[in-house]
Design an enzyme around this catalytic site. Structure first.
Site, PDB file in Angstrom:
ATOM      1  N   ASN A  66       0.820  -1.215   0.000  1.00  0.00           N
ATOM      2  CA  ASN A  66       0.000   0.000   0.000  1.00  0.00           C
ATOM      3  C   ASN A  66       0.857   1.269   0.000  1.00  0.00           C
ATOM      4  O   ASN A  66       0.324   2.380   0.049  1.00  0.00           O
ATOM      5  CB  ASN A  66      -0.955   0.023   1.203  1.00  0.00           C
ATOM      6  CG  ASN A  66      -0.237   0.103   2.539  1.00  0.00           C
ATOM      7  OD1 ASN A  66       0.995   0.093   2.612  1.00  0.00           O
ATOM      8  ND2 ASN A  66      -1.004   0.179   3.622  1.00  0.00           N
TER       9      ASN A  66
ATOM     10  N   PHE B  43       2.666   2.595   2.243  1.00  0.00           N
ATOM     11  CA  PHE B  43       2.739   3.396   3.467  1.00  0.00           C
ATOM     12  C   PHE B  43       4.204   3.616   3.846  1.00  0.00           C
ATOM     13  O   PHE B  43       4.622   4.720   4.170  1.00  0.00           O
ATOM     14  CB  PHE B  43       1.969   2.703   4.596  1.00  0.00           C
ATOM     15  CG  PHE B  43       2.058   3.404   5.923  1.00  0.00           C
ATOM     16  CD1 PHE B  43       1.876   4.770   6.024  1.00  0.00           C
ATOM     17  CD2 PHE B  43       2.334   2.691   7.085  1.00  0.00           C
ATOM     18  CE1 PHE B  43       1.964   5.428   7.258  1.00  0.00           C
ATOM     19  CE2 PHE B  43       2.417   3.325   8.322  1.00  0.00           C
ATOM     20  CZ  PHE B  43       2.238   4.703   8.397  1.00  0.00           C
ATOM     21  N   THR B  44       4.979   2.544   3.816  1.00  0.00           N
ATOM     22  CA  THR B  44       6.419   2.679   4.031  1.00  0.00           C
ATOM     23  C   THR B  44       7.223   2.128   2.863  1.00  0.00           C
ATOM     24  O   THR B  44       8.408   2.437   2.739  1.00  0.00           O
ATOM     25  CB  THR B  44       6.857   1.959   5.323  1.00  0.00           C
ATOM     26  OG1 THR B  44       6.481   0.580   5.254  1.00  0.00           O
ATOM     27  CG2 THR B  44       6.205   2.602   6.546  1.00  0.00           C
ATOM     28  N   GLY B  45       6.623   1.326   2.012  1.00  0.00           N
ATOM     29  CA  GLY B  45       7.308   0.820   0.829  1.00  0.00           C
ATOM     30  C   GLY B  45       7.313   1.858  -0.281  1.00  0.00           C
ATOM     31  O   GLY B  45       6.690   2.911  -0.181  1.00  0.00           O
TER      32      GLY B  45
ATOM     33  N   TYR C 213       3.694  -2.349  17.722  1.00  0.00           N
ATOM     34  CA  TYR C 213       4.479  -3.243  16.863  1.00  0.00           C
ATOM     35  C   TYR C 213       4.786  -4.554  17.582  1.00  0.00           C
ATOM     36  O   TYR C 213       4.501  -5.636  17.063  1.00  0.00           O
ATOM     37  CB  TYR C 213       5.770  -2.544  16.452  1.00  0.00           C
ATOM     38  CG  TYR C 213       6.625  -3.338  15.481  1.00  0.00           C
ATOM     39  CD1 TYR C 213       6.182  -3.587  14.187  1.00  0.00           C
ATOM     40  CD2 TYR C 213       7.866  -3.823  15.861  1.00  0.00           C
ATOM     41  CE1 TYR C 213       6.963  -4.311  13.297  1.00  0.00           C
ATOM     42  CE2 TYR C 213       8.657  -4.544  14.975  1.00  0.00           C
ATOM     43  CZ  TYR C 213       8.199  -4.785  13.694  1.00  0.00           C
ATOM     44  OH  TYR C 213       8.975  -5.503  12.810  1.00  0.00           O
TER      45      TYR C 213
END
Length: 317
Positions: free
Chosen positions: A33, A35-37, A144
């Site tokens: 998605n 978001f961090t990729g 996390y």
């Protein structure tokens, strides 16, 4: 050839895994998605006929025919997961449920990428898979840590109740090319600060330790786990048992980059683990896997990557 779904496939580890699986000839579906990729992490794979990418959030149910699922979808950096804690725990828990349901419907194998953070601020050294951990369930890292712990629970419950084939690995600190520059990880932080001749920010007195595994070694462990017999469910630690203090790492990177940076000490963050070192006996015995790339070699490759990727920015700075 297998049809393989890699969630979080445009992330740091995910992109290297996609690269390996495409090279091995599998039909790879990369799901992310962003978001961090980043799509740029896998754009070099877009021309391959056995690679495709989908923008999708694992918090939503998915229908796709696959043989194997690598679930790497979750922010792994404190910078990101502490900014979006609810999203983080939802991704870990709801994402795992959705992918386990998919596996139940398709007969696929699910490899759940868990984390050394399930051990929390460990009170034993090194950490083996029998250690239950020392985690603050309401701290700023819990979204996390506990999200990943719950994902492990769900995997084994689906395995016991529904017979879903699962494999759980606990990934320790990993580094290499494609680390996001702003995600607060110790290696990328130190390298960029050193290349810019900025102060190297060490939290606490720098005596806390980390074990650093180069990404190519880690990907080899993931594949070995997926290809192991069904009865090998894990959890299994994947990481490099070599242990370095944060201060040692900072000094090494300063020397390797020829930087003029000075070390600047700052207050230690809440619940920051003091000791982090994997016991990989089980991985060595069951998977015949252990890391081979020495820290100096891996750091040299990573420093080279950051020099190339950010040369224009560094020249301006």
């Amino acid at each position: 050839m297998r049809r393989i779904l890699v969630t979080g496939g445009a992330g740091f580890i995910g992109s290297h895994l996609c690269e390996r699986l495409v090279r091995d000839g599998h039909d790879v579906v990369c799901l992310d998605n962003y978001f961090t990729g980043a799509k740029s992490n896998v754009e070099h794979l877009l021309g391959y006929p056995n690679f495709e990418i989908m923008r999708f959030d694992v918090r939503e149910p998915i229908k796709i025919e696959v043989d194997q699922i690598y679930n790497l979808a979750c922010p792994a950096s404190p910078v990101h997961y502490q900014t979006q804690p609810v999203r983080t725990v939802e991704t870990s828990v709801m994402g795992a449920v959705n992918l386990l349901r998919l596996a139940r419907e398709t007969g696929a194998i699910v490899l759940q990428a868990s984390t050394s953070e399930v051990y929390g601020d460990a009170q034993v050294q090194p950490q083996d898979e029998t250690y239950y951990g020392h985690v603050n369930p309401i701290g700023i890292r819990a979204c996390y840590d506990e999200g990943k712990r719950c994902a492990e629970t769900i995997c084994f419950d689906y395995h016991r109740q529904y017979g879903v084939r699962v494999k759980v690995v606990r990934i320790f600190n990993t580094y290499g090319p494609r680390l996001a520059p702003g995600d607060g990880r110790v290696v990328s932080n130190f390298i960029l600060q050193a290349l810019r001749n900025k102060p190297i920010t060490v939290y606490g007195d720098g005596s806390q330790t980390r074990s650093l595994c180069y990404v190519d070694d880690l990907v080899g462990g993931l594949v070995a786990m997926m290809e192991s017999p069904d009865e090998v469910t894990g959890p299994i630690n994947l990481g490099n048992p070599g242990e370095y203090t944060v201060l040692e790492l900072a000094e090494k990177i300063i020397a390797m980059t020829g930087s003029k940076s000075q070390i600047e000490y700052r207050e230690l963050p809440q619940d920051d683990p003091q000791k982090r070192r994997p016991d990989i006996t089980r991985a060595a015995e069951v998977l015949k896997w252990r890391p081979h790339i020495e820290l100096d070699i891996g750091l040299a490759r990573t420093i080279g990557y950051f020099r190339r990727q950010f040369q224009l920015e560094l020249d301006v700075a």
